[in-house]
Each structure stands twice: as structure tokens, then as C-alpha cells.
Scaffold this active site. Structure first.
Site, mmCIF file in Angstrom:
data_model
loop_
_atom_site.group_PDB
_atom_site.id
_atom_site.type_symbol
_atom_site.label_atom_id
_atom_site.label_comp_id
_atom_site.label_asym_id
_atom_site.label_seq_id
_atom_site.Cartn_x
_atom_site.Cartn_y
_atom_site.Cartn_z
ATOM 1 N N CYS A 156 0.812 -1.233 0.000
ATOM 2 C CA CYS A 156 0.000 0.000 0.000
ATOM 3 C C CYS A 156 0.843 1.280 0.000
ATOM 4 C CB CYS A 156 -0.960 -0.017 1.177
ATOM 5 S SG CYS A 156 -0.180 -0.470 2.737
ATOM 6 N N HIS A 250 -1.991 6.757 3.934
ATOM 7 C CA HIS A 250 -0.553 7.003 3.978
ATOM 8 C C HIS A 250 -0.212 8.347 3.313
ATOM 9 C CE1 HIS A 250 -0.367 3.013 5.383
ATOM 10 N NE2 HIS A 250 0.080 2.386 4.319
HETATM 11 N N1 LIG Z 1 -3.698 -3.279 6.107
HETATM 12 C C1 LIG Z 1 -3.439 -2.685 4.954
HETATM 13 O O1 LIG Z 1 -3.651 -1.473 4.789
HETATM 14 C C2 LIG Z 1 -2.868 -3.490 3.810
HETATM 15 C C3 LIG Z 1 -2.686 -2.836 2.592
HETATM 16 C C4 LIG Z 1 -2.163 -3.553 1.500
HETATM 17 C C5 LIG Z 1 -1.874 -4.886 1.645
HETATM 18 N N2 LIG Z 1 -2.049 -5.507 2.834
HETATM 19 C C6 LIG Z 1 -1.777 -6.964 2.913
HETATM 20 O O2 LIG Z 1 -3.051 -7.617 2.953
HETATM 21 C C7 LIG Z 1 -2.977 -8.794 3.764
HETATM 22 C C8 LIG Z 1 -3.985 -8.667 4.896
HETATM 23 O O3 LIG Z 1 -3.625 -7.566 5.701
HETATM 24 P P1 LIG Z 1 -4.507 -7.064 6.917
HETATM 25 O O4 LIG Z 1 -3.946 -5.762 7.312
HETATM 26 O O5 LIG Z 1 -5.963 -7.147 6.604
HETATM 27 O O6 LIG Z 1 -4.135 -8.170 8.035
HETATM 28 P P2 LIG Z 1 -4.975 -8.581 9.322
HETATM 29 O O7 LIG Z 1 -5.843 -7.464 9.759
HETATM 30 O O8 LIG Z 1 -3.981 -9.096 10.286
HETATM 31 O O9 LIG Z 1 -5.911 -9.773 8.814
HETATM 32 C C9 LIG Z 1 -5.395 -11.018 8.449
HETATM 33 C C10 LIG Z 1 -6.527 -11.917 7.981
HETATM 34 O O10 LIG Z 1 -5.961 -13.163 7.543
HETATM 35 C C11 LIG Z 1 -6.608 -14.234 8.239
HETATM 36 N N3 LIG Z 1 -5.637 -15.313 8.381
HETATM 37 C C12 LIG Z 1 -4.448 -15.302 9.037
HETATM 38 N N4 LIG Z 1 -3.826 -16.492 8.909
HETATM 39 C C13 LIG Z 1 -4.650 -17.269 8.162
HETATM 40 C C14 LIG Z 1 -4.583 -18.620 7.707
HETATM 41 N N5 LIG Z 1 -3.556 -19.412 7.987
HETATM 42 N N6 LIG Z 1 -5.616 -19.073 6.952
HETATM 43 C C15 LIG Z 1 -6.670 -18.294 6.650
HETATM 44 N N7 LIG Z 1 -6.786 -17.013 7.062
HETATM 45 C C16 LIG Z 1 -5.795 -16.527 7.819
HETATM 46 C C17 LIG Z 1 -7.058 -13.634 9.564
HETATM 47 O O11 LIG Z 1 -8.093 -14.417 10.095
HETATM 48 P P3 LIG Z 1 -8.439 -14.423 11.682
HETATM 49 O O12 LIG Z 1 -9.128 -13.139 12.013
HETATM 50 O O13 LIG Z 1 -9.345 -15.609 11.803
HETATM 51 O O14 LIG Z 1 -7.143 -14.580 12.425
HETATM 52 C C18 LIG Z 1 -7.541 -12.272 9.066
HETATM 53 O O15 LIG Z 1 -8.806 -12.399 8.479
HETATM 54 C C19 LIG Z 1 -1.515 -8.884 4.247
HETATM 55 O O16 LIG Z 1 -0.806 -9.740 3.363
HETATM 56 C C20 LIG Z 1 -1.017 -7.441 4.127
HETATM 57 O O17 LIG Z 1 0.365 -7.368 3.950
HETATM 58 C C21 LIG Z 1 -2.544 -4.841 3.924
#
Ligand SMILES: NC(=O)c1ccc[n+]([C@@H]2O[C@H](COP(=O)([O-])OP(=O)(O)OC[C@H]3O[C@@H](n4cnc5c(N)ncnc54)[C@H](OP(=O)(O)O)[C@@H]3O)[C@@H](O)[C@H]2O)c1
Length: 359
Positions: A156, A250
């Protein structure tokens, strides 16, 4: 009939934003939702409760959409892939590697994770910026003998930089860029996320692995697809990435050296011209203007810009000539990490790929 879609990682920061971005979507319908074993088997409303406090951890502005409240979250192993047309994946990159590969054998996977971004036959796509790289998907399918594919968005923090660099690279021959980011807390996700006590009233001067991603991804996105491979752009990128106590969006301070003369007025005109002719204009999730350039030196500000066009516009301000270089410019940008930078940007990417006949 609408295309049937699943959201993986539906309980996370990005997953929650997917829920909102896909509400009443004219082309895609959410029919399956999945997360980790921790959430599997729970109604969505219960699955997003914080496991320690029991408090509903809904992190998106506005109400939780009705369509999702009573849906049951399943584990990724329970996903019925033969009942799907596409998958939106927002899971942590380590877990994403195996999971996305498993599903990409059968259906398109639009991903916000970094798991596949650096593979030779995988493009990093920003709809409107490098749509022509989508042709690499055909190479990927052939190489891997997959019916589907993985199409990742960038990190992002790269999104805003690559979007604003595109006209500067194409029209003015940008050759060096120096960026300092001020990144929102939500960019770190929910699990584990950034500790409140660490980031409140503070600035964290280091985000693990972030700077390497920004350098590599910017060059790949601005590169050219030639003979089934992406030749990275001939541009040097240096950056410092910091975390600041802002919830969403950001902000980045950018200095660019160009090979051709550039001044704030001509750069502003270029952004406005690009906005008018950007390929995604008219798609359901596209903003009414892709770039917003402000002459008011008080812009961009996260609290204002994140509301503009539902976080899908990239805002540029403080455009000034940079005297350090023979030819150069500096500016500040704002890009919404959960909207254009992930969930809603991924929906826009799916719309672009659908129009191209890849979905
Ligand atoms: N946050 C941002 O602004 C942003 C922007 C661009 C890209 N990203 C990328 O997008 C992805 C998600 O980011 P996020 O910020 O949303 O993270 P997050 O809030 O920590 O959410 C992670 C999600 O993945 C699930 N999960 C974790 N381990 C898993 C597994 N083994 N099998 C199935 N589901 C699993 C979690 O489920 P539970 O709730 O059940 O644990 C939760 O739904 C990451 O790769 C991150 O680098 C994030």
C-alpha cells in the site's frame, strides 16, 4: 448473472474493507467468506470480536453491511472452489503463499499480499497505471498450467508512489526518487497490528521489510512488458518508511530528479491530463478523478483526503521545483491504504480484468 466471489481473510483490516467495497456490487456477489481456524464456524458478527476483550473489532467507517452479518465464516479448507468465479485474498503473506497457489489452479485470485509479487510471471497491478502488464497473466497460466491466476496489488505504500511517478517517468524521464512515508496504523493490520501504547503520541521510524518492497515494486510497476517478461523501469528509488498515529491513509514526501525540464505547472497539467484519459474511468469502483492536485499548501491531509471519492483518489500537494537538481520537483501525496491501496483497489483491479476478459 453476477460472478460469485469469496473473500479470504474477511475478518482482517483489509477483509473488512472488502466487505464494504463489494456491497451491492453490480458484477460481483460475495457467496463465501473465510479466515483462520480461530474464526471458522462463527457468524461474521462474532468472528470480528476481539478474542481478548470480546469487543467488536469493526474497523471501517460506517455500519457493518447487513448482507454479511449472519454469514458464517469458514476455514480456507472448506472453500468450495467449483462454486466460485473469483477470489479476493487478504491474508498474511506467509499463509497466503500456499493458500493462493491452491486456489489459483482453478480460479482467478486477486491478492493484497506480497506472496507472489516478485515472481517473474506475476505482474504487480495498479488499475489505470500498468494495465498492459495484465497480459503476463496469460504467460503465468501457461507456465503453471493453471486455469486461474494470481494477480497481486502492490504494497500500500508503493501504490501512491507509483501512481504519482507514472506521468513523471513517462513524460519527464524521472531517474531518481527519494521518498519518506508517514504510514497509517491500519496498514499494519489487526493481527498483531501495531501496539497502541507504542504508536500513540509517537512516530515509529522503522517498518520491517517495507523499504525493500517499495523500491522493487515501483521499478516493476513502471517497467515494460517485453517478450513475456517485465523489464524494470530505469529509475533509482530510495525511501524511509515510518508509522505515525493516523488511523487510515498514507502520506508521503517525495523528491524526484528528472532528465527533462519540469515545473509545478506542467506537472499539474500532466496529472490532470492523465486523470481525464485514465483507463479505469467509468468502472464501478473508479473515482470520478484519479489524481487531485492542490495548490493550497495545507493539502494533502489524511483527515480530509481519505473521504475524497471514497479513498480512491490519489492527492498531490506542495508541488514545488526542487533546486537540488538540475531538473526536479518535490511534492507530498496521500493514498488511502485500505481503499485504493488494498481492498477497493483490488475490486477495481477485478473490474479491469473482467473488462479485459481475464475473469
Ligand atoms: N492493512 C493494509 O492497509 C494493507 C494494505 C495492502 C496490503 N495488505 C496486505 O493484505 C494482507 C492482509 O492484511 P490485513 O492488514 O488485513 O491483516 P490482518 O488485519 O492481520 O488480517 C489477516 C486476515 O488473515 C486471516 N488469516 C491469518 N492467517 C490465516 C490462515 N492461515 N488461513 C486463513 N486465514 C488466515 C485472519 O483471520 P483471523 O481473524 O481468523 O485470524 C484475518 O482475516 C496482508 O498480506 C497485508 O500485507 C494490507
Amino acid at each position: 448473472m453476477k460472478k460469485k466471489a469469496a473473500i479470504l481473510g474477511v475478518t482482517g483490516a483489509v477483509g473488512q474493507e472488502f466487505v464494504v467495497s463489494l456491497k451491492d456490487h453490480p458484477w460481483f456477489e460475495v457467496t463465501q467468506i473465510a479466515a483462520s481456524e480461530r474464526s471458522a464456524g462463527k457468524k461474521y458478527l462474532d468472528a470480528i470480536r476481539d478474542p481478548n476483550t470480546g469487543i467488536s473489532a469493526w474497523q471501517v467507517r460506517g455500519e457493518i453491511p447487513d448482507y454479511i452479518k449472519e454469514m458464517t465464516v469458514i476455514s480456507v479448507d472448506e472453500i468450495k472452489v467449483d462454486e466460485l468465479d473469483l477470489i479476493f485474498s487478504s491474508i498474511e503473506s506467509g499463509a497466503a503463499r500456499d493458500i493462493e497457489e491452491r486456489f489459483a489452479k482453478d480460479v482467478p485470485v486477486i491478492s493484497t499480499s506480497s506472496a507472489f509479487r516478485y515472481e517473474e510471471d506475476v505482474p504487480i497491478l495498479i488499475p489505470g497505471i500498468n494495465d498492459e502488464h495484465a497480459d503476463l497473466i496469460d504467460v503465468q497460466r501457461k507456465n503453471r498450467n493453471w486455469k486461474g491466476f494470481v494477480a497481486p496489488l502492490p504494497n500500500c505504500t508503493t501504490t501512491g508512489l507509483a501512481i504519482t511517478m507514472k506521468p513523471l517517468y513517462e513524460e519527464y524521464g524521472a531517474k531518481k526518487v527519494l521518498m519518506t512515508s508517514m504510514q497509517a496504523i491500519s496498514g499494519a493490520g489487526r493481527t498483531p497490528g501495531v501496539s497502541a501504547i507504542d504508536v500513540t503520541d509517537n512516530i515509529l521510524p522503522y517498518i520491517p521489510n517495507e523499504e525493500g518492497k517499495v523500491k522493487k515494486e515501483t521499478r516493476k510497476i513502471l517497467g515494460k512488458l517485453k517478450d513475456g517478461k517485465i523489464e524494470p523501469a530505469d529509475i533509482k528509488v530510495s525511501c524511509t518508511c515510518t508509522r505515525v498515529p493516523v488511523i487510515d491513509g498514507h502520506t508521503e514526501s517525495v523528491f524526484v530528479e528528472t532528465s527533462k525540464p519540469i515545473d509545478p505547472a506542467s506537472a499539474k497539467k500532466s496529472y490532470e491530463e492523465y486523470s481525464k484519459k485514465i483507463s479505469v474511468n467509468g468502472l464501478p469502483s473508479a473515482p470520478s478523478f484519479y489524481y487531485a492536485v492542490h495548490e493550497d499548501p495545507n493539502r494533502p491531509q489524511p483527515r480530509i483526503e481519505r473521504e475524497v471519492n471514497d479513498g480512491m483518489t490519489t492527492t498531490i500537494g506542495r508541488l514545488e521545483k526542487e533546486e537540488l537538481f538540475d531538473h526536479g520537483i518535490k511534492y507530498m501525496l496521500f493514498s488511502h491504504n485500505k481503499k485504493m491501496g488494498s481492498a477497493k483497489g483490488a475490486v477495481l483491479l477485478a473490474e479491469m480484468l473482467y473488462k479485459k476478459g481475464k475473469i
